[in-house]
Design an enzyme around this catalytic site. Structure first.
Site, PDB file in Angstrom:
ATOM      1  N   GLY A 150      38.583  36.661  42.263  1.00  0.00           N
ATOM      2  CA  GLY A 150      39.191  35.610  41.448  1.00  0.00           C
ATOM      3  C   GLY A 150      40.132  36.169  40.398  1.00  0.00           C
ATOM      4  CG  LEU A 151      39.553  39.292  38.363  1.00  0.00           C
ATOM      5  CD1 LEU A 151      39.083  40.672  37.925  1.00  0.00           C
ATOM      6  CD2 LEU A 151      39.589  38.343  37.166  1.00  0.00           C
ATOM      7  CB  SER A 152      45.262  36.771  41.016  1.00  0.00           C
ATOM      8  OG  SER A 152      45.866  35.754  41.724  1.00  0.00           O
ATOM      9  CB  SER A 153      43.560  41.461  44.586  1.00  0.00           C
ATOM     10  OG  SER A 153      43.105  40.687  45.684  1.00  0.00           O
ATOM     11  CG  ASP A 202      46.568  32.925  41.274  1.00  0.00           C
ATOM     12  OD1 ASP A 202      46.154  32.306  40.276  1.00  0.00           O
ATOM     13  OD2 ASP A 202      45.971  32.939  42.370  1.00  0.00           O
ATOM     14  CE1 TYR A 223      42.132  24.297  44.697  1.00  0.00           C
ATOM     15  CE2 TYR A 223      43.086  23.512  46.746  1.00  0.00           C
ATOM     16  CZ  TYR A 223      43.240  23.947  45.450  1.00  0.00           C
ATOM     17  OH  TYR A 223      44.506  24.038  44.908  1.00  0.00           O
TER      18      TYR A 223
HETATM   19  P1  ADP Z   1      42.071  37.327  45.209  1.00  0.00           P
HETATM   20  O1  ADP Z   1      41.293  36.280  44.504  1.00  0.00           O
HETATM   21  O2  ADP Z   1      41.654  38.700  44.795  1.00  0.00           O
HETATM   22  O3  ADP Z   1      43.545  37.115  45.134  1.00  0.00           O
HETATM   23  P2  ADP Z   1      42.526  36.688  47.973  1.00  0.00           P
HETATM   24  O4  ADP Z   1      41.582  36.369  49.053  1.00  0.00           O
HETATM   25  O5  ADP Z   1      43.506  35.669  47.539  1.00  0.00           O
HETATM   26  O6  ADP Z   1      41.642  37.206  46.746  1.00  0.00           O
HETATM   27  O7  ADP Z   1      43.391  37.966  48.385  1.00  0.00           O
HETATM   28  C1  ADP Z   1      42.769  39.120  48.870  1.00  0.00           C
HETATM   29  C2  ADP Z   1      43.630  39.697  49.994  1.00  0.00           C
HETATM   30  O8  ADP Z   1      44.860  40.218  49.435  1.00  0.00           O
HETATM   31  C3  ADP Z   1      42.975  40.901  50.661  1.00  0.00           C
HETATM   32  O9  ADP Z   1      42.091  40.503  51.694  1.00  0.00           O
HETATM   33  C4  ADP Z   1      44.180  41.657  51.189  1.00  0.00           C
HETATM   34  O10 ADP Z   1      44.656  41.087  52.397  1.00  0.00           O
HETATM   35  C5  ADP Z   1      45.223  41.415  50.088  1.00  0.00           C
HETATM   36  N1  ADP Z   1      45.091  42.524  49.116  1.00  0.00           N
HETATM   37  C6  ADP Z   1      44.546  42.444  47.896  1.00  0.00           C
HETATM   38  N2  ADP Z   1      44.500  43.660  47.305  1.00  0.00           N
HETATM   39  C7  ADP Z   1      45.019  44.522  48.191  1.00  0.00           C
HETATM   40  C8  ADP Z   1      45.228  45.937  48.194  1.00  0.00           C
HETATM   41  N3  ADP Z   1      44.859  46.696  47.160  1.00  0.00           N
HETATM   42  N4  ADP Z   1      45.800  46.497  49.279  1.00  0.00           N
HETATM   43  C9  ADP Z   1      46.165  45.741  50.339  1.00  0.00           C
HETATM   44  N5  ADP Z   1      45.977  44.417  50.401  1.00  0.00           N
HETATM   45  C10 ADP Z   1      45.413  43.804  49.353  1.00  0.00           C
HETATM   46 MG    MG Z   2      44.480  35.310  45.752  1.00  0.00          MG
END
Ligand code: ADP
Ligand code: MG
Length: 392
Positions: A130-133, A178, A227
Site C-alpha cells: 500500500g506504499l505504491s511501489s 499515487d 472496492y
Molecule cells: P503497490 O501497492 O506496492 O503499488 P501493486 O500491486 O500496485 O502494489 O504493484 C506491485 C507490482 O509493481 C509488482 O508486482 C511489480 O510488478 C511492480 N513492481 C513494484 N516494485 C517493483 C520493483 N522493485 N521491481 C520491479 N517491479 C516492481
Molecule cells: Mg500500486
C-alpha cells in the site's frame, strides 16, 4: 551501499559501462483522505524516502533492455511490440515489465519520443504493502524516458500519463493520488490534492513529527470486489441524495450538515459508506489550518478519527490493522495512527514525536507480535521530494 550505488554497479556489470543517468521516484503514504479520491474529494499524501532507482543510458540497439534487480530478470522489447505486450523473442512480458512498457506506451500515445534505453533498476518500496511501489516504478521510468527523449512535461502531466499506463496497459484501476505523490512530493511537506480539479498545494509536516509506517505483513485480498462495492454505494448515495440536492455531482458536494439532515433517506449500508466519505472530506479540509499552525496533536486526532471511520463505517479494516492502529495510538509519543491505503491489509501510518520514535517502534513491534504472532516491518520515514534525476 546505497540503492543508487547498487543500481549503478549492476548497470556496469550488465552493460559493461557506467550509466549516463540515475532517476529516482519515491513511494508514498497517504495521511488523510482515504477512499475519497473517487468521490472528487481531497487527499493528503507525502512522498517517502523509499524509492525506485534506475541507472540508465540511451542505446542504439533496436530494443530497450531492462534489468530488474529485485526480480533478477531482464526484459527486452521494442516500441512495435508494445501493443502485444510481448518481448523481442515473442515471449510475454514478465509482469513487472508491464509497468515500464506501459509507461512508454502511454508516452508514445501522447506523442513523446521514447528512445530505446538500457537500464538496471531496484526499489526499497515494499511491494503490495500500500506504499505504491507500482507508481514509483512508473514515475522513475517516466522521468528516465523524459530525460532520454529530451522533452519536459509538468510533473502532474507526467503523473497522469503514468496513471494511464497503469489503468489501460497494466489494467489496474488506480486513481491519480499515487503517481501524483510520487511525481510532485516535496521534502518535509504533505501534498494536498483536490481530486476534482487536480489543483494541489503543499502543507508543512510538523518538524518534530516522524512518519512511522508499520506493515501488518497481511497482503490485501478481495480488494477488487470490495472496492467496486464501495464505489457503487457512493454512486447510489449521490443518486438518492440528488432528489433533495439536484446540483450535486459527487459526495464532495454534500456538506456534513446536509448529510445529517438527509441521511435517514439512505439504506443503512449506503448511509454508512457515504457518511465516511462526507466526514473524511471535511476532515481533510479541517487539516489545512491545523497543519498551517503546526497543530500536530490536532492533526493526529483526525488520523485517529479516520481509522475509526474506515473500520466502522467504510468497513475496509481487518483485525491486524485494528490491532496495529490501537497499539500505536496507545503508545507514548504517538499523535495519531490509522490504516493507510485501500485497506484489507497493508500498513498503519503513525505520526510520532521524533524524540520518542525508537521506543515507539520497539514497543509497537512487540505488542503487535504478541497479539498476532506476526512479525511487522516498521519503517521510520521522512517526507521526501518527488521523482527526478539525481547525479550518478
Ligand atoms: P503497490 O501497492 O506496492 O503499488 P501493486 O500491486 O500496485 O502494489 O504493484 C506491485 C507490482 O509493481 C509488482 O508486482 C511489480 O510488478 C511492480 N513492481 C513494484 N516494485 C517493483 C520493483 N522493485 N521491481 C520491479 N517491479 C516492481
Ligand atoms: Mg500500486
Amino acid at each position: 551501499m546505497s540503492l543508487r550505488q547498487k543500481v549503478a554497479e549492476i548497470f556496469q556489470e550488465c552493460f559493461g559501462c557506467a550509466p549516463d543517468h540515475i532517476a529516482r521516484a519515491p513511494g508514498r503514504v497517504n495521511l488523510l483522505g482515504e477512499h475519497v479520491d473517487y468521490n472528487d474529494g481531497f487527499v493528503l499524501p507525502a512522498a517517502i524516502d523509499h524509492a525506485t532507482y534506475i541507472a540508465f543510458s540511451k542505446t542504439s540497439a533496436p530494443h530497450s533492455a531492462l534489468y530488474s534487480v529485485d526480480f533478477a530478470e531482464a526484459a527486452f522489447f521494442s516500441p512495435t511490440e508494445l501493443p502485444a505486450k510481448t518481448q523481442s523473442d515473442g515471449s510475454p512480458l514478465p509482469d513487472w515489465a508491464r509497468y515500464p512498457a506501459g509507461v512508454i506506451w502511454s508516452l508514445q500515445e501522447a506523442g513523446q519520443s521514447t528512445p530505446n534505453m538500457q537500464a538496471a533498476f531496484a526499489s526499497d518500496v515494499p511491494r503490495g504493502a500500500g506504499l505504491s511501489s507500482s507508481a514509483s516504478v512508473e514515475m522513475a521510468f517516466a522521468i528516465a524516458w523524459q530525460t532520454l527523449g529530451g522533452w519536459t512535461l509538468p510533473p502532474m502531466q507526467l503523473a497522469l500519463l503514468a496513471q494511464k499506463a497503469e489503468n489501460q496497459y497494466v489494467g489496474v484501476n488506480c486513481g491519480i493520488m499515487d503517481q501524483f505523490a510520487s511525481a510532485c512530493g516535496e521534502k518535509d511537506r504533505l501534498m494536498l490534492l483536490d481530486c476534482r480539479s487536480l489543483e494541489y498545494r503543499s502543507l508543512p509536516l510538523p518538524k518534530d513529527a516522524a512518519i512511522v509506517i508499520a506493515d501488518t505483513s497481511v497482503r490485501r485480498s478481495l480488494t477488487a470486489s470490495a472496492y467496486n462495492d464501495r464505489r457503487a454505494a457512493c454512486e447510489e448515495a449521490v443518486r438518492l441524495l440528488k432528489h433533495d440536492l439536484p446540483d450535486i455531482k459527487a459526495l464532495r458536494d454534500v456538506s456534513v450538515d446536509e448529510f445529517n439532515q438527509l441521511a435517514y433517506k439512505l439504506p443503512d449500508e449506503v448511509q454508512k459508506r457515504a457518511r465516511h466519505v462526507v466526514e473524511e472530506i471535511e476532515r481533510t479540509t479541517r487539516a489545512i489550518s491545523l497543519l498551517q499552525s503546526g497543530d500536530v496533536a490536532g492533526f493526529g486526532r483526525l488520523m485517529n478519527e479516520c481509522h475509526a471511520s474506515l473500520r466502522d463505517l467504510y468497513e475496509v479494516s481487518i483485525p491486524e490493522l485494528n490491532i496495529m492502529a490501537s497499539a500505536a495510538q496507545s503508545l507514548d509519543g504517538c499523535y495519531g495512527a490509522r490504516l493507510t491505503g485501500a485497506g484489507f491489509g497493508g500498513c498503519v501510518a503513525s505520526l510520532v514525536a521524533r524524540d520518542q520514535v525508537s521506543a515507539f517502534v520497539k514497543n509497537l513491534a512487540a505488542e503487535y507480535e504478541s497479539e498476532t504472532r506476526r512479525h511487522p516491518e516498521i519503517y521510520i520515514c521522512e517526507a521526501s521530494s518527488g521523482a527526478g534525476i539525481i547525479s550518478p
